[in-house]
Design a protein around this motif. Sequence first.
Motif, PDB file in Angstrom:
ATOM      1  N   THR A 157      -3.890   0.455  -5.992  1.00 24.64           N
ATOM      2  CA  THR A 157      -3.907  -0.640  -5.023  1.00 24.64           C
ATOM      3  C   THR A 157      -4.716  -0.245  -3.797  1.00 24.64           C
ATOM      4  O   THR A 157      -5.473  -1.052  -3.242  1.00 24.64           O
ATOM      5  CB  THR A 157      -2.471  -1.024  -4.626  1.00 24.64           C
ATOM      6  N   ASP A 158      -4.600   1.013  -3.369  1.00 21.84           N
ATOM      7  CA  ASP A 158      -5.414   1.496  -2.257  1.00 21.84           C
ATOM      8  C   ASP A 158      -6.899   1.476  -2.601  1.00 21.84           C
ATOM      9  O   ASP A 158      -7.746   1.185  -1.752  1.00 21.84           O
ATOM     10  CB  ASP A 158      -5.004   2.919  -1.886  1.00 21.84           C
ATOM     11  N   ILE A 159      -7.242   1.795  -3.849  1.00 18.84           N
ATOM     12  CA  ILE A 159      -8.645   1.791  -4.261  1.00 18.84           C
ATOM     13  C   ILE A 159      -9.193   0.361  -4.286  1.00 18.84           C
ATOM     14  O   ILE A 159     -10.277   0.077  -3.771  1.00 18.84           O
ATOM     15  CB  ILE A 159      -8.805   2.446  -5.642  1.00 18.84           C
ATOM     16  N   VAL A 160      -8.433  -0.540  -4.884  1.00 17.45           N
ATOM     17  CA  VAL A 160      -8.868  -1.945  -4.979  1.00 17.45           C
ATOM     18  C   VAL A 160      -8.915  -2.584  -3.604  1.00 17.45           C
ATOM     19  O   VAL A 160      -9.817  -3.362  -3.281  1.00 17.45           O
ATOM     20  CB  VAL A 160      -7.931  -2.730  -5.912  1.00 17.45           C
ATOM     21  N   GLY A 161      -7.932  -2.265  -2.766  1.00 19.63           N
ATOM     22  CA  GLY A 161      -7.793  -2.891  -1.448  1.00 19.63           C
ATOM     23  C   GLY A 161      -6.565  -3.777  -1.409  1.00 19.63           C
ATOM     24  O   GLY A 161      -6.419  -4.667  -2.259  1.00 19.63           O
ATOM     25  N   LEU A 162      -5.663  -3.511  -0.457  1.00 18.78           N
ATOM     26  CA  LEU A 162      -4.449  -4.328  -0.374  1.00 18.78           C
ATOM     27  C   LEU A 162      -4.770  -5.780  -0.102  1.00 18.78           C
ATOM     28  O   LEU A 162      -4.084  -6.683  -0.588  1.00 18.78           O
ATOM     29  CB  LEU A 162      -3.504  -3.785   0.715  1.00 18.78           C
ATOM     30  N   VAL A 222       8.924   0.610  -2.981  1.00 15.68           N
ATOM     31  CA  VAL A 222       8.733   1.266  -1.685  1.00 15.68           C
ATOM     32  C   VAL A 222       9.482   0.510  -0.603  1.00 15.68           C
ATOM     33  O   VAL A 222      10.186   1.105   0.234  1.00 15.68           O
ATOM     34  CB  VAL A 222       7.226   1.346  -1.341  1.00 15.68           C
ATOM     35  N   GLU A 223       9.360  -0.814  -0.630  1.00 17.59           N
ATOM     36  CA  GLU A 223      10.012  -1.673   0.358  1.00 17.59           C
ATOM     37  C   GLU A 223      11.530  -1.491   0.347  1.00 17.59           C
ATOM     38  O   GLU A 223      12.183  -1.482   1.405  1.00 17.59           O
ATOM     39  CB  GLU A 223       9.636  -3.128   0.066  1.00 17.59           C
ATOM     40  N   GLU A 224      12.097  -1.320  -0.832  1.00 18.68           N
ATOM     41  CA  GLU A 224      13.546  -1.192  -0.982  1.00 18.68           C
ATOM     42  C   GLU A 224      14.033   0.245  -0.831  1.00 18.68           C
ATOM     43  O   GLU A 224      15.240   0.512  -0.903  1.00 18.68           O
ATOM     44  CB  GLU A 224      13.962  -1.734  -2.358  1.00 18.68           C
ATOM     45  N   GLY A 225      13.107   1.179  -0.616  1.00 17.03           N
ATOM     46  CA  GLY A 225      13.499   2.569  -0.442  1.00 17.03           C
ATOM     47  C   GLY A 225      13.930   3.255  -1.727  1.00 17.03           C
ATOM     48  O   GLY A 225      14.645   4.260  -1.695  1.00 17.03           O
ATOM     49  N   VAL A 226      13.479   2.769  -2.864  1.00 17.63           N
ATOM     50  CA  VAL A 226      13.849   3.370  -4.147  1.00 17.63           C
ATOM     51  C   VAL A 226      13.272   4.778  -4.261  1.00 17.63           C
ATOM     52  O   VAL A 226      13.946   5.716  -4.717  1.00 17.63           O
ATOM     53  CB  VAL A 226      13.371   2.484  -5.320  1.00 17.63           C
ATOM     54  N   GLN A 259       6.937  -8.641   1.243  1.00 18.74           N
ATOM     55  CA  GLN A 259       6.681  -8.711   2.679  1.00 18.74           C
ATOM     56  C   GLN A 259       5.973  -7.459   3.182  1.00 18.74           C
ATOM     57  O   GLN A 259       5.105  -7.530   4.058  1.00 18.74           O
ATOM     58  CB  GLN A 259       8.001  -8.905   3.435  1.00 18.74           C
ATOM     59  N   LEU A 260       6.304  -6.293   2.613  1.00 19.72           N
ATOM     60  CA  LEU A 260       5.648  -5.057   3.018  1.00 19.72           C
ATOM     61  C   LEU A 260       4.134  -5.145   2.818  1.00 19.72           C
ATOM     62  O   LEU A 260       3.349  -4.670   3.658  1.00 19.72           O
ATOM     63  CB  LEU A 260       6.216  -3.875   2.213  1.00 19.72           C
ATOM     64  N   MET A 261       3.726  -5.735   1.723  1.00 19.83           N
ATOM     65  CA  MET A 261       2.298  -5.873   1.448  1.00 19.83           C
ATOM     66  C   MET A 261       1.624  -6.744   2.512  1.00 19.83           C
ATOM     67  O   MET A 261       0.544  -6.403   3.032  1.00 19.83           O
ATOM     68  CB  MET A 261       2.112  -6.488   0.057  1.00 19.83           C
ATOM     69  N   ARG A 262       2.257  -7.846   2.872  1.00 22.65           N
ATOM     70  CA  ARG A 262       1.702  -8.743   3.907  1.00 22.65           C
ATOM     71  C   ARG A 262       1.610  -8.011   5.242  1.00 22.65           C
ATOM     72  O   ARG A 262       0.621  -8.149   5.973  1.00 22.65           O
ATOM     73  CB  ARG A 262       2.555  -9.991   4.029  1.00 22.65           C
ATOM     74  N   GLU A 263       2.636  -7.235   5.565  1.00 22.82           N
ATOM     75  CA  GLU A 263       2.650  -6.529   6.843  1.00 22.82           C
ATOM     76  C   GLU A 263       1.563  -5.463   6.893  1.00 22.82           C
ATOM     77  O   GLU A 263       0.902  -5.291   7.931  1.00 22.82           O
ATOM     78  CB  GLU A 263       4.026  -5.896   7.067  1.00 22.82           C
ATOM     79  N   MET A 264       1.361  -4.750   5.808  1.00 17.53           N
ATOM     80  CA  MET A 264       0.323  -3.726   5.781  1.00 17.53           C
ATOM     81  C   MET A 264      -1.060  -4.336   5.941  1.00 17.53           C
ATOM     82  O   MET A 264      -1.908  -3.803   6.673  1.00 17.53           O
ATOM     83  CB  MET A 264       0.420  -2.917   4.485  1.00 17.53           C
ATOM     84  N   VAL A 265      -1.309  -5.460   5.281  1.00 17.62           N
ATOM     85  CA  VAL A 265      -2.606  -6.128   5.417  1.00 17.62           C
ATOM     86  C   VAL A 265      -2.788  -6.611   6.851  1.00 17.62           C
ATOM     87  O   VAL A 265      -3.873  -6.464   7.440  1.00 17.62           O
ATOM     88  CB  VAL A 265      -2.727  -7.288   4.412  1.00 17.62           C
ATOM     89  N   ALA A 266      -1.747  -7.165   7.458  1.00 22.36           N
ATOM     90  CA  ALA A 266      -1.827  -7.635   8.842  1.00 22.36           C
ATOM     91  C   ALA A 266      -2.138  -6.494   9.806  1.00 22.36           C
ATOM     92  O   ALA A 266      -2.832  -6.684  10.818  1.00 22.36           O
ATOM     93  CB  ALA A 266      -0.523  -8.325   9.241  1.00 22.36           C
ATOM     94  N   ARG A 267      -1.645  -5.288   9.495  1.00 22.50           N
ATOM     95  CA  ARG A 267      -1.919  -4.118  10.336  1.00 22.50           C
ATOM     96  C   ARG A 267      -3.284  -3.497  10.060  1.00 22.50           C
ATOM     97  O   ARG A 267      -3.691  -2.542  10.724  1.00 22.50           O
ATOM     98  CB  ARG A 267      -0.841  -3.041  10.119  1.00 22.50           C
ATOM     99  N   GLY A 268      -3.975  -3.999   9.059  1.00 20.98           N
ATOM    100  CA  GLY A 268      -5.275  -3.433   8.706  1.00 20.98           C
ATOM    101  C   GLY A 268      -5.187  -2.218   7.820  1.00 20.98           C
ATOM    102  O   GLY A 268      -6.172  -1.487   7.652  1.00 20.98           O
ATOM    103  N   GLU A 269      -4.012  -1.976   7.221  1.00 17.79           N
ATOM    104  CA  GLU A 269      -3.831  -0.853   6.302  1.00 17.79           C
ATOM    105  C   GLU A 269      -4.208  -1.321   4.897  1.00 17.79           C
ATOM    106  O   GLU A 269      -3.364  -1.720   4.093  1.00 17.79           O
ATOM    107  CB  GLU A 269      -2.394  -0.348   6.366  1.00 17.79           C
ATOM    108  N   LEU A 270      -5.490  -1.279   4.604  1.00 17.89           N
ATOM    109  CA  LEU A 270      -6.034  -1.912   3.402  1.00 17.89           C
ATOM    110  C   LEU A 270      -6.276  -0.932   2.261  1.00 17.89           C
ATOM    111  O   LEU A 270      -6.675  -1.336   1.186  1.00 17.89           O
ATOM    112  CB  LEU A 270      -7.336  -2.637   3.741  1.00 17.89           C
ATOM    113  N   GLY A 271      -6.051   0.354   2.518  1.00 23.12           N
ATOM    114  CA  GLY A 271      -6.310   1.349   1.483  1.00 23.12           C
ATOM    115  C   GLY A 271      -7.472   2.251   1.849  1.00 23.12           C
ATOM    116  O   GLY A 271      -7.726   2.512   3.029  1.00 23.12           O
ATOM    117  N   ARG A 272      -8.194   2.702   0.845  1.00 23.60           N
ATOM    118  CA  ARG A 272      -9.276   3.666   1.074  1.00 23.60           C
ATOM    119  C   ARG A 272     -10.310   3.162   2.073  1.00 23.60           C
ATOM    120  O   ARG A 272     -10.796   3.921   2.913  1.00 23.60           O
ATOM    121  CB  ARG A 272      -9.975   3.991  -0.247  1.00 23.60           C
TER     122      ARG A 272
END
Length: 289
Positions: A238-243, A210-214, A265-278
Amino acid sequence: MTEKHERTVPAVVGVLGGGRMGAGIAHAFLLAGAEVTVVECDAQAAEAAKERIERDLAKSLERGAIDGNLDAWAENLTVSLDHADFAPAGLVVEAVPESWDLKVAALQETERHLGEDAWLATNTSSLSVDGLAEQLARPERFCGLHFFNPVPASKLVEVVLSKHTGEQLRTLSVQWVEGLGKTPVVVNDAPGFASSRLGVAIALEAIRMVEEGVASPEDIDNAMVLGYKFPVGPLALTDIVGLDVRLGIAEYLASELGPRFEPPQLMREMVARGELGRKSGKGFFDYEQ
Protein backbone atom coordinates in the motif's frame (compact mmCIF):
# COMPACT_ATOMS: atom_id res chain seq x y z
CA MET A 1 21.64 -5.06 -27.86
CA THR A 2 21.17 -8.78 -27.88
CA GLU A 3 18.93 -8.82 -24.81
CA LYS A 4 15.95 -7.11 -26.45
CA HIS A 5 12.84 -9.26 -26.61
CA GLU A 6 11.84 -10.31 -30.10
CA ARG A 7 9.47 -7.54 -31.06
CA THR A 8 5.81 -8.55 -31.04
CA VAL A 9 4.62 -5.08 -30.05
CA PRO A 10 3.71 -2.22 -32.40
CA ALA A 11 6.73 -0.52 -33.97
CA VAL A 12 5.65 2.84 -32.55
CA VAL A 13 3.92 3.10 -29.17
CA GLY A 14 2.56 6.16 -27.39
CA VAL A 15 2.19 6.64 -23.66
CA LEU A 16 -0.03 9.42 -22.35
CA GLY A 17 1.41 10.53 -19.02
CA GLY A 18 4.97 10.13 -17.86
CA GLY A 19 4.54 9.68 -14.12
CA ARG A 20 5.79 6.61 -12.29
CA MET A 21 3.43 4.24 -14.12
CA GLY A 22 3.68 5.90 -17.53
CA ALA A 23 7.47 6.00 -17.35
CA GLY A 24 7.54 2.31 -16.46
CA ILE A 25 5.24 1.44 -19.36
CA ALA A 26 7.42 3.45 -21.74
CA HIS A 27 10.51 1.64 -20.43
CA ALA A 28 8.88 -1.76 -21.01
CA PHE A 29 8.01 -0.98 -24.63
CA LEU A 30 11.47 0.48 -25.30
CA LEU A 31 13.04 -2.77 -24.10
CA ALA A 32 10.67 -4.66 -26.40
CA GLY A 33 12.08 -2.79 -29.40
CA ALA A 34 9.43 -0.13 -29.97
CA GLU A 35 9.93 3.55 -30.64
CA VAL A 36 8.08 5.30 -27.81
CA THR A 37 6.48 8.75 -27.65
CA VAL A 38 5.44 10.04 -24.24
CA VAL A 39 3.10 13.04 -24.10
CA GLU A 40 2.95 15.14 -20.94
CA CYS A 41 0.96 18.20 -19.87
CA ASP A 42 3.79 20.74 -19.43
CA ALA A 43 7.53 21.18 -19.88
CA GLN A 44 8.40 20.42 -16.26
CA ALA A 45 6.43 17.15 -16.28
CA ALA A 46 7.97 16.22 -19.64
CA GLU A 47 11.51 16.70 -18.34
CA ALA A 48 10.70 14.66 -15.22
CA ALA A 49 9.27 11.87 -17.40
CA LYS A 50 12.39 11.80 -19.58
CA GLU A 51 14.60 11.57 -16.48
CA ARG A 52 12.50 8.71 -15.01
CA ILE A 53 12.63 6.65 -18.19
CA GLU A 54 16.35 7.17 -18.74
CA ARG A 55 16.97 6.25 -15.09
CA ASP A 56 15.05 3.00 -15.60
CA LEU A 57 17.05 2.29 -18.75
CA ALA A 58 20.30 2.94 -16.88
CA LYS A 59 19.26 0.50 -14.15
CA SER A 60 18.48 -2.16 -16.75
CA LEU A 61 21.95 -1.67 -18.20
CA GLU A 62 23.57 -1.88 -14.75
CA ARG A 63 21.73 -5.13 -14.01
CA GLY A 64 22.79 -6.61 -17.32
CA ALA A 65 19.15 -7.02 -18.37
CA ILE A 66 20.07 -5.21 -21.60
CA ASP A 67 23.37 -4.34 -23.21
CA GLY A 68 24.62 -1.49 -25.33
CA ASN A 69 24.67 2.07 -24.03
CA LEU A 70 22.11 4.51 -22.68
CA ASP A 71 22.28 6.91 -25.62
CA ALA A 72 21.46 4.13 -28.08
CA TRP A 73 18.38 3.05 -26.11
CA ALA A 74 17.27 6.65 -25.50
CA GLU A 75 17.33 7.37 -29.25
CA ASN A 76 13.99 5.56 -29.52
CA LEU A 77 12.36 7.82 -26.90
CA THR A 78 10.52 11.06 -27.68
CA VAL A 79 8.90 13.18 -24.97
CA SER A 80 6.39 15.75 -26.19
CA LEU A 81 3.64 18.14 -25.13
CA ASP A 82 1.56 17.61 -28.27
CA HIS A 83 -1.04 14.85 -28.72
CA ALA A 84 -0.51 15.18 -32.48
CA ASP A 85 2.82 13.39 -32.02
CA PHE A 86 0.82 10.22 -31.37
CA ALA A 87 -0.20 10.13 -35.05
CA PRO A 88 2.35 7.45 -36.12
CA ALA A 89 1.61 5.19 -33.14
CA GLY A 90 0.10 1.75 -33.61
CA LEU A 91 -0.87 1.71 -29.92
CA VAL A 92 -1.27 4.39 -27.26
CA VAL A 93 -1.53 3.51 -23.57
CA GLU A 94 -3.17 6.13 -21.35
CA ALA A 95 -1.57 6.46 -17.90
CA VAL A 96 -3.00 9.61 -16.35
CA PRO A 97 -4.27 9.78 -12.72
CA GLU A 98 -7.35 7.78 -11.64
CA SER A 99 -9.99 10.44 -12.29
CA TRP A 100 -12.97 9.58 -14.47
CA ASP A 101 -13.29 13.05 -16.02
CA LEU A 102 -9.54 13.33 -16.61
CA LYS A 103 -9.31 9.90 -18.24
CA VAL A 104 -12.31 10.49 -20.49
CA ALA A 105 -10.96 13.84 -21.67
CA ALA A 106 -7.46 12.39 -22.16
CA LEU A 107 -8.68 9.36 -24.11
CA GLN A 108 -10.98 11.40 -26.34
CA GLU A 109 -8.23 13.89 -27.15
CA THR A 110 -5.77 11.09 -27.89
CA GLU A 111 -8.23 9.21 -30.11
CA ARG A 112 -8.68 12.31 -32.27
CA HIS A 113 -5.02 12.15 -33.27
CA LEU A 114 -4.75 8.42 -33.99
CA GLY A 115 -4.87 6.71 -37.35
CA GLU A 116 -7.81 4.47 -38.16
CA ASP A 117 -5.70 1.33 -37.62
CA ALA A 118 -4.32 2.38 -34.23
CA TRP A 119 -5.27 0.81 -30.90
CA LEU A 120 -5.94 2.57 -27.62
CA ALA A 121 -5.64 1.23 -24.07
CA THR A 122 -6.09 2.50 -20.53
CA ASN A 123 -3.90 1.65 -17.56
CA THR A 124 -6.76 2.23 -15.13
CA SER A 125 -6.60 0.04 -12.03
CA SER A 126 -10.30 0.26 -11.17
CA LEU A 127 -12.45 2.43 -13.44
CA SER A 128 -14.97 0.80 -15.77
CA VAL A 129 -13.38 -0.09 -19.09
CA ASP A 130 -16.89 -0.59 -20.50
CA GLY A 131 -17.79 2.93 -19.43
CA LEU A 132 -14.61 4.46 -20.84
CA ALA A 133 -15.08 2.60 -24.13
CA GLU A 134 -18.54 4.08 -24.48
CA GLN A 135 -17.04 7.59 -24.46
CA LEU A 136 -14.96 6.83 -27.55
CA ALA A 137 -15.70 6.91 -31.27
CA ARG A 138 -14.12 3.46 -31.83
CA PRO A 139 -14.76 1.41 -28.70
CA GLU A 140 -13.92 -1.85 -30.50
CA ARG A 141 -10.28 -0.67 -30.69
CA PHE A 142 -10.00 -0.05 -26.94
CA CYS A 143 -9.13 -2.25 -23.95
CA GLY A 144 -7.48 -2.10 -20.54
CA LEU A 145 -3.78 -2.85 -20.06
CA HIS A 146 -3.34 -2.69 -16.29
CA PHE A 147 0.36 -2.61 -15.49
CA PHE A 148 1.70 -3.05 -11.96
CA ASN A 149 4.07 -0.88 -9.98
CA PRO A 150 7.03 -0.98 -10.33
CA VAL A 151 6.54 -1.82 -14.00
CA PRO A 152 10.15 -2.84 -14.79
CA ALA A 153 10.16 -5.50 -12.05
CA SER A 154 6.55 -6.69 -12.32
CA LYS A 155 5.85 -9.73 -14.50
CA LEU A 156 2.07 -9.22 -14.60
CA VAL A 157 -0.20 -7.21 -16.89
CA GLU A 158 -3.95 -7.49 -16.48
CA VAL A 159 -5.67 -7.40 -19.89
CA VAL A 160 -9.17 -6.02 -19.32
CA LEU A 161 -11.70 -6.68 -22.07
CA SER A 162 -14.77 -4.53 -22.38
CA LYS A 163 -17.97 -5.78 -23.95
CA HIS A 164 -17.02 -3.63 -26.95
CA THR A 165 -13.44 -4.90 -27.44
CA GLY A 166 -13.04 -6.42 -30.90
CA GLU A 167 -11.82 -9.96 -31.47
CA GLN A 168 -8.59 -8.85 -33.11
CA LEU A 169 -7.65 -6.71 -30.12
CA ARG A 170 -8.45 -9.56 -27.74
CA THR A 171 -5.71 -11.55 -29.45
CA LEU A 172 -3.23 -8.72 -30.01
CA SER A 173 -3.34 -7.45 -26.44
CA VAL A 174 -2.17 -10.81 -25.10
CA GLN A 175 0.61 -10.96 -27.72
CA TRP A 176 1.81 -7.47 -26.76
CA VAL A 177 2.06 -8.38 -23.08
CA GLU A 178 3.99 -11.54 -23.91
CA GLY A 179 6.22 -9.46 -26.19
CA LEU A 180 7.11 -7.31 -23.17
CA GLY A 181 8.36 -10.43 -21.40
CA LYS A 182 5.41 -10.29 -19.00
CA THR A 183 2.49 -12.60 -18.27
CA PRO A 184 -1.05 -11.58 -19.30
CA VAL A 185 -4.04 -12.28 -17.06
CA VAL A 186 -7.23 -11.78 -19.06
CA VAL A 187 -10.37 -10.58 -17.28
CA ASN A 188 -13.72 -9.20 -18.33
CA ASP A 189 -14.54 -5.72 -17.13
CA ALA A 190 -15.88 -5.67 -13.55
CA PRO A 191 -15.31 -3.27 -10.63
CA GLY A 192 -11.68 -3.59 -9.57
CA PHE A 193 -11.08 -6.34 -12.18
CA ALA A 194 -9.36 -9.28 -10.45
CA SER A 195 -6.12 -7.85 -9.13
CA SER A 196 -7.28 -4.55 -7.63
CA ARG A 197 -10.37 -6.12 -6.12
CA LEU A 198 -8.44 -8.85 -4.31
CA GLY A 199 -5.41 -6.73 -3.51
CA VAL A 200 -7.43 -3.88 -2.04
CA ALA A 201 -9.62 -6.27 -0.02
CA ILE A 202 -6.53 -7.71 1.67
CA ALA A 203 -4.99 -4.27 2.20
CA LEU A 204 -8.15 -2.83 3.76
CA GLU A 205 -8.36 -5.68 6.24
CA ALA A 206 -4.69 -5.21 7.14
CA ILE A 207 -5.34 -1.49 7.76
CA ARG A 208 -8.34 -2.33 9.95
CA MET A 209 -6.09 -4.64 11.98
CA VAL A 210 -3.65 -1.77 12.58
CA GLU A 211 -6.56 0.52 13.43
CA GLU A 212 -7.91 -2.00 15.96
CA GLY A 213 -4.51 -2.62 17.52
CA VAL A 214 -4.42 -6.29 16.52
CA ALA A 215 -0.74 -6.14 15.59
CA SER A 216 1.94 -3.77 14.33
CA PRO A 217 2.34 -3.08 10.59
CA GLU A 218 5.63 -5.01 10.67
CA ASP A 219 4.07 -8.09 12.22
CA ILE A 220 1.02 -8.04 9.96
CA ASP A 221 3.24 -7.87 6.87
CA ASN A 222 5.59 -10.54 8.20
CA ALA A 223 2.63 -12.85 8.76
CA MET A 224 1.70 -12.63 5.08
CA VAL A 225 5.25 -12.74 3.73
CA LEU A 226 6.40 -15.66 5.87
CA GLY A 227 3.11 -17.50 6.30
CA TYR A 228 1.53 -17.04 2.87
CA LYS A 229 4.62 -16.39 0.73
CA PHE A 230 3.56 -12.89 -0.30
CA PRO A 231 6.61 -11.22 -1.92
CA VAL A 232 5.76 -8.02 -0.03
CA GLY A 233 3.29 -7.40 2.79
CA PRO A 234 -0.07 -5.72 2.12
CA LEU A 235 0.84 -2.60 4.11
CA ALA A 236 4.25 -2.18 2.48
CA LEU A 237 2.57 -2.66 -0.89
CA THR A 238 0.00 0.00 0.00
CA ASP A 239 2.92 2.34 0.72
CA ILE A 240 4.39 1.53 -2.70
CA VAL A 241 1.11 2.07 -4.56
CA GLY A 242 0.23 5.16 -2.51
CA LEU A 243 -2.42 5.44 0.19
CA ASP A 244 -4.18 8.15 -1.81
CA VAL A 245 -4.36 5.90 -4.86
CA ARG A 246 -5.71 2.96 -2.86
CA LEU A 247 -8.18 5.21 -1.04
CA GLY A 248 -9.62 6.31 -4.38
CA ILE A 249 -9.90 2.70 -5.55
CA ALA A 250 -11.54 1.63 -2.28
CA GLU A 251 -14.09 4.44 -2.47
CA TYR A 252 -14.97 3.44 -6.03
CA LEU A 253 -15.29 -0.24 -5.10
CA ALA A 254 -17.43 0.64 -2.09
CA SER A 255 -19.77 2.60 -4.36
CA GLU A 256 -20.03 -0.34 -6.78
CA LEU A 257 -19.77 -3.42 -4.54
CA GLY A 258 -20.94 -2.31 -1.13
CA PRO A 259 -19.64 -1.54 2.36
CA ARG A 260 -17.11 -4.37 2.53
CA PHE A 261 -14.81 -2.03 0.60
CA GLU A 262 -15.47 1.03 2.79
CA PRO A 263 -12.06 2.58 3.59
CA PRO A 264 -11.03 2.46 7.27
CA GLN A 265 -10.96 5.79 9.10
CA LEU A 266 -7.23 5.35 9.72
CA MET A 267 -6.62 5.30 5.99
CA ARG A 268 -8.57 8.55 5.50
CA GLU A 269 -6.68 10.21 8.34
CA MET A 270 -3.29 9.19 6.99
CA VAL A 271 -4.12 10.55 3.53
CA ALA A 272 -5.37 13.81 5.09
CA ARG A 273 -2.04 14.13 6.94
CA GLY A 274 -0.12 13.58 3.72
CA GLU A 275 1.20 10.18 4.83
CA LEU A 276 0.90 8.63 1.38
CA GLY A 277 3.66 6.03 1.52
CA ARG A 278 7.00 5.95 -0.26
CA LYS A 279 6.35 9.03 -2.39
CA SER A 280 5.79 11.22 0.69
CA GLY A 281 8.47 9.58 2.82
CA LYS A 282 6.03 8.12 5.34
CA GLY A 283 3.09 5.74 5.30
CA PHE A 284 2.71 2.61 7.39
CA PHE A 285 6.53 2.58 7.34
CA ASP A 286 9.08 5.40 7.44
CA TYR A 287 11.09 6.02 4.26
CA GLU A 288 12.71 9.34 5.15
CA GLN A 289 16.01 7.59 5.93
